[in-house]
Write a protein that holds these residues in place. Structure first.
Motif, PDB file in Angstrom:
ATOM      1  N   LYS A 113       0.837  -1.191   0.000  1.00  0.00           N
ATOM      2  CA  LYS A 113       0.000   0.000   0.000  1.00  0.00           C
ATOM      3  C   LYS A 113       0.880   1.252   0.000  1.00  0.00           C
ATOM      4  CE  LYS A 113      -3.684  -2.587   0.444  1.00  0.00           C
ATOM      5  NZ  LYS A 113      -4.640  -2.782  -0.676  1.00  0.00           N
ATOM      6  N   TYR A 114       0.347   2.323  -0.603  1.00  0.00           N
ATOM      7  CA  TYR A 114       1.155   3.530  -0.813  1.00  0.00           C
ATOM      8  C   TYR A 114       0.405   4.795  -0.400  1.00  0.00           C
ATOM      9  CZ  TYR A 114       4.035   0.321  -3.466  1.00  0.00           C
ATOM     10  OH  TYR A 114       4.823  -0.740  -3.827  1.00  0.00           O
ATOM     11  N   ASP A 115       1.193   5.812  -0.022  1.00  0.00           N
ATOM     12  CA  ASP A 115       0.613   7.123   0.302  1.00  0.00           C
ATOM     13  C   ASP A 115       0.118   7.824  -0.961  1.00  0.00           C
ATOM     14  OD1 ASP A 115       1.329   7.239   3.200  1.00  0.00           O
ATOM     15  OD2 ASP A 115       3.373   7.156   2.396  1.00  0.00           O
ATOM     16  N   ILE A 116       0.837   7.635  -2.059  1.00  0.00           N
ATOM     17  CA  ILE A 116       0.492   8.291  -3.323  1.00  0.00           C
ATOM     18  C   ILE A 116       0.637   7.296  -4.465  1.00  0.00           C
ATOM     19  CG2 ILE A 116       1.021  10.174  -4.940  1.00  0.00           C
ATOM     20  CD1 ILE A 116       2.344  11.661  -2.578  1.00  0.00           C
ATOM     21  N   VAL A 117      -0.381   7.216  -5.307  1.00  0.00           N
ATOM     22  CA  VAL A 117      -0.284   6.534  -6.595  1.00  0.00           C
ATOM     23  C   VAL A 117      -0.223   7.630  -7.651  1.00  0.00           C
ATOM     24  CG1 VAL A 117      -1.376   4.967  -8.226  1.00  0.00           C
ATOM     25  CG2 VAL A 117      -1.565   4.522  -5.759  1.00  0.00           C
ATOM     26  N   PHE A 118       0.817   7.612  -8.482  1.00  0.00           N
ATOM     27  CA  PHE A 118       1.116   8.722  -9.392  1.00  0.00           C
ATOM     28  C   PHE A 118       1.134   8.236 -10.843  1.00  0.00           C
ATOM     29  CE2 PHE A 118       4.244  11.274 -11.746  1.00  0.00           C
ATOM     30  CZ  PHE A 118       3.829  12.564 -11.453  1.00  0.00           C
ATOM     31  N   VAL A 119       0.492   9.010 -11.717  1.00  0.00           N
ATOM     32  CA  VAL A 119       0.490   8.742 -13.161  1.00  0.00           C
ATOM     33  C   VAL A 119       0.687  10.075 -13.872  1.00  0.00           C
ATOM     34  CG1 VAL A 119      -0.887   7.975 -15.139  1.00  0.00           C
ATOM     35  CG2 VAL A 119      -1.019   6.722 -12.978  1.00  0.00           C
ATOM     36  N   SER A 120       1.552  10.111 -14.881  1.00  0.00           N
ATOM     37  CA  SER A 120       1.744  11.394 -15.556  1.00  0.00           C
ATOM     38  C   SER A 120       2.055  11.262 -17.040  1.00  0.00           C
ATOM     39  CB  SER A 120       2.877  12.196 -14.885  1.00  0.00           C
ATOM     40  OG  SER A 120       4.133  11.631 -15.170  1.00  0.00           O
ATOM     41  N   ASP A 143      -5.462   3.903   3.217  1.00  0.00           N
ATOM     42  CA  ASP A 143      -6.758   4.527   3.505  1.00  0.00           C
ATOM     43  C   ASP A 143      -6.684   6.050   3.508  1.00  0.00           C
ATOM     44  OD1 ASP A 143      -8.065   2.136   3.658  1.00  0.00           O
ATOM     45  OD2 ASP A 143      -8.097   2.035   5.850  1.00  0.00           O
ATOM     46  N   ASP A 144      -5.524   6.608   3.884  1.00  0.00           N
ATOM     47  CA  ASP A 144      -5.369   8.064   3.917  1.00  0.00           C
ATOM     48  C   ASP A 144      -4.505   8.573   2.770  1.00  0.00           C
ATOM     49  OD1 ASP A 144      -3.009   6.966   4.795  1.00  0.00           O
ATOM     50  OD2 ASP A 144      -2.748   8.320   6.499  1.00  0.00           O
ATOM     51  N   GLY A 145      -4.306   7.733   1.744  1.00  0.00           N
ATOM     52  CA  GLY A 145      -3.482   8.135   0.609  1.00  0.00           C
ATOM     53  C   GLY A 145      -4.292   8.812  -0.477  1.00  0.00           C
ATOM     54  N   PHE A 146      -3.604   9.210  -1.563  1.00  0.00           N
ATOM     55  CA  PHE A 146      -4.331   9.805  -2.689  1.00  0.00           C
ATOM     56  C   PHE A 146      -3.707   9.399  -4.011  1.00  0.00           C
ATOM     57  CE2 PHE A 146      -1.134  13.154  -1.845  1.00  0.00           C
ATOM     58  CZ  PHE A 146      -0.715  13.499  -3.126  1.00  0.00           C
ATOM     59  N   PHE A 147      -4.518   9.468  -5.043  1.00  0.00           N
ATOM     60  CA  PHE A 147      -4.112   9.218  -6.422  1.00  0.00           C
ATOM     61  C   PHE A 147      -4.020  10.554  -7.152  1.00  0.00           C
ATOM     62  CE2 PHE A 147      -5.798   8.751 -10.838  1.00  0.00           C
ATOM     63  CZ  PHE A 147      -4.672   8.173 -11.391  1.00  0.00           C
ATOM     64  N   TYR A 148      -2.987  10.696  -7.992  1.00  0.00           N
ATOM     65  CA  TYR A 148      -2.836  11.919  -8.795  1.00  0.00           C
ATOM     66  C   TYR A 148      -2.450  11.551 -10.218  1.00  0.00           C
ATOM     67  CZ  TYR A 148      -1.242  16.385 -10.578  1.00  0.00           C
ATOM     68  OH  TYR A 148      -1.097  17.520 -11.344  1.00  0.00           O
ATOM     69  N   VAL A 149      -3.118  12.189 -11.189  1.00  0.00           N
ATOM     70  CA  VAL A 149      -2.776  12.002 -12.594  1.00  0.00           C
ATOM     71  C   VAL A 149      -2.749  13.347 -13.306  1.00  0.00           C
ATOM     72  CG1 VAL A 149      -5.202  11.543 -13.201  1.00  0.00           C
ATOM     73  CG2 VAL A 149      -3.378  10.818 -14.757  1.00  0.00           C
ATOM     74  N   PHE A 150      -1.774  13.515 -14.197  1.00  0.00           N
ATOM     75  CA  PHE A 150      -1.713  14.655 -15.123  1.00  0.00           C
ATOM     76  C   PHE A 150      -1.495  14.072 -16.509  1.00  0.00           C
ATOM     77  CE2 PHE A 150       0.150  17.966 -17.644  1.00  0.00           C
ATOM     78  CZ  PHE A 150      -0.437  19.142 -17.192  1.00  0.00           C
ATOM     79  N   ALA A 216     -14.435   2.265  -8.344  1.00  0.00           N
ATOM     80  CA  ALA A 216     -13.470   1.523  -7.534  1.00  0.00           C
ATOM     81  C   ALA A 216     -13.438   2.013  -6.090  1.00  0.00           C
ATOM     82  CB  ALA A 216     -12.081   1.629  -8.153  1.00  0.00           C
ATOM     83  N   GLY A 217     -14.383   2.898  -5.727  1.00  0.00           N
ATOM     84  CA  GLY A 217     -14.486   3.361  -4.350  1.00  0.00           C
ATOM     85  C   GLY A 217     -13.650   4.585  -4.031  1.00  0.00           C
ATOM     86  N   LEU A 218     -13.273   5.335  -5.059  1.00  0.00           N
ATOM     87  CA  LEU A 218     -12.475   6.539  -4.839  1.00  0.00           C
ATOM     88  C   LEU A 218     -13.333   7.797  -4.925  1.00  0.00           C
ATOM     89  CD1 LEU A 218      -9.237   5.637  -6.837  1.00  0.00           C
ATOM     90  CD2 LEU A 218      -9.700   5.349  -4.403  1.00  0.00           C
ATOM     91  N   HIS A 219     -12.941   8.794  -4.173  1.00  0.00           N
ATOM     92  CA  HIS A 219     -13.611  10.093  -4.117  1.00  0.00           C
ATOM     93  C   HIS A 219     -12.802  11.097  -4.937  1.00  0.00           C
ATOM     94  CE1 HIS A 219     -15.121  13.869  -2.495  1.00  0.00           C
ATOM     95  NE2 HIS A 219     -13.922  14.155  -2.040  1.00  0.00           N
ATOM     96  N   ILE A 220     -13.433  11.736  -5.905  1.00  0.00           N
ATOM     97  CA  ILE A 220     -12.742  12.731  -6.732  1.00  0.00           C
ATOM     98  C   ILE A 220     -12.643  14.046  -5.955  1.00  0.00           C
ATOM     99  CG2 ILE A 220     -12.695  13.955  -8.948  1.00  0.00           C
ATOM    100  CD1 ILE A 220     -12.483  10.890  -9.185  1.00  0.00           C
ATOM    101  N   LYS A 260      -7.233  14.511  -8.856  1.00  0.00           N
ATOM    102  CA  LYS A 260      -6.818  13.958  -7.574  1.00  0.00           C
ATOM    103  C   LYS A 260      -7.982  13.190  -6.976  1.00  0.00           C
ATOM    104  CE  LYS A 260      -4.945  15.160  -3.014  1.00  0.00           C
ATOM    105  NZ  LYS A 260      -4.537  16.271  -2.122  1.00  0.00           N
ATOM    106  N   ALA A 261      -7.715  12.004  -6.468  1.00  0.00           N
ATOM    107  CA  ALA A 261      -8.757  11.174  -5.867  1.00  0.00           C
ATOM    108  C   ALA A 261      -8.213  10.514  -4.607  1.00  0.00           C
ATOM    109  CB  ALA A 261      -9.241  10.111  -6.857  1.00  0.00           C
ATOM    110  N   SER A 262      -9.108  10.231  -3.686  1.00  0.00           N
ATOM    111  CA  SER A 262      -8.723   9.561  -2.442  1.00  0.00           C
ATOM    112  C   SER A 262      -9.741   8.482  -2.119  1.00  0.00           C
ATOM    113  CB  SER A 262      -8.615  10.569  -1.300  1.00  0.00           C
ATOM    114  OG  SER A 262      -9.810  11.311  -1.168  1.00  0.00           O
ATOM    115  N   VAL A 263      -9.408   7.661  -1.134  1.00  0.00           N
ATOM    116  CA  VAL A 263     -10.301   6.569  -0.753  1.00  0.00           C
ATOM    117  C   VAL A 263     -11.565   7.152  -0.119  1.00  0.00           C
ATOM    118  CG1 VAL A 263     -10.548   4.511   0.692  1.00  0.00           C
ATOM    119  CG2 VAL A 263      -8.346   5.013  -0.419  1.00  0.00           C
TER     120      VAL A 263
END
Length: 267
Positions: A113-120, A143-150, A216-220, A260-263
């Motif tokens: 598990k990761y604090d940040i999942v990153f895609v760019s 659970d307290d991490g976030f996803f970021y994509v650019f 997938a259960g993520l909050h934008i 940006k999205a989070s659980v």
């Protein structure tokens, strides 16, 4: 999947040249994230990050140099992983590691598990199934991490860029098209263009991207649109560090977006 295997072969043709290009860029000190990524991703000090579709690891290394405790890069192409590790070794970056894997089956083989999942930048269109992509991102997040994509804006990706450079707006790629575009070449921005390959690229709508994450259960947390592009498609000007635009596009259309999205936590 034949398309994925074909893409793996195509990208492998330019791995070594990408390594050489980004090594020089990083050593010369001019390569980095654009202002939108820098501002939005924030302070990553002490964070554990996973970078999906990492290519030869240049952006993975940037994240590591920003103070992350550990950064893992994942890519489909064996030579990308080989040269990503070589790049990190050459630059003396020790807080990175790399995993060879297709994102479409990564969830079945990786449980950290990761604090940040990153895609760019130029990644999403190489994936055939965004629903599985969203599930994988959710699987990887703390659970307290976030996803970021650019990445490239789907509106911009519809357009014929050769005509757009002359301020002629013409749709070339159907926005709702589900069949991949097939190209017989690969590379060109950090390598010599290689021909004789089959590269498959999928159009994904804005709703495809958002719904894949929500389902997938993520909050934008936000979806931002930008008129600048992250590379020169032809006829553009470098308006500031790592951002390009046409002279006429003062407020006409977007070329990139961030999300940006989070659980999601049901309170």
């Amino acid at each position: 999947m034949k398309e994925i295997e074909s893409n793996k072969h195509a990208w492998g043709q330019i791995s070594e040249e990408h390594y050489a290009y980004f090594k020089k860029a990083l050593l010369d000190g001019w390569y980095g994230f654009n202002k939108h990524i820098q501002r939005e991703i924030g302070d990553v000090s002490g964070k554990k990050i996973i970078h999906l579709q990492c290519n030869t690891g240049a952006d993975t290394i940037l994240l590591a140099k920003m103070g992350a405790s550990a950064v893992v890069g994942v890519d489909l192409v064996p030579d990308n992983i080989k040269y990503a590790q070589k790049l990190a070794d050459d630059l003396g970056i020790s807080n990175v590691s790399f995993i060879e894997s297709d994102i479409m089956d990564f969830m079945e083989k990786h449980d950290e598990k990761y604090d940040i999942v990153f895609v760019s930048e130029g990644a999403i269109g190489w994936l055939p199934d965004l629903k599985k992509w969203g599930q994988t991102i959710s699987h990887l997040l703390k659970d307290d991490g976030f996803f970021y994509v650019f990445d490239s804006h789907p509106f911009f990706m519809m357009l014929d860029t050769k005509q757009l450079s002359e301020n002629i707006t013409k749709i070339k790629y159907p926005y709702f098209g589900k069949e991949p575009d097939i190209n017989n070449s690969i590379g060109g921005y950090a390598s010599v263009t290689k021909y004789g390959v089959k590269a498959y690229f999928w159009m994904h709508t804005i709703s495809d991207i958002i719904n894949a994450l929500v389902s997938a259960g993520l909050h934008i947390e936000y979806f931002n649109e930008f008129k600048e592009n992250f590379y020169d498609e032809g006829g553009m000007k470098n308006i500031e560090r790592f951002l390009y635009n046409y002279d006429f596009n003062t407020d006409l259309f977007p070329m990139s977006f961030s999300l940006k999205a989070s659980v999601y936590h049901n309170k």
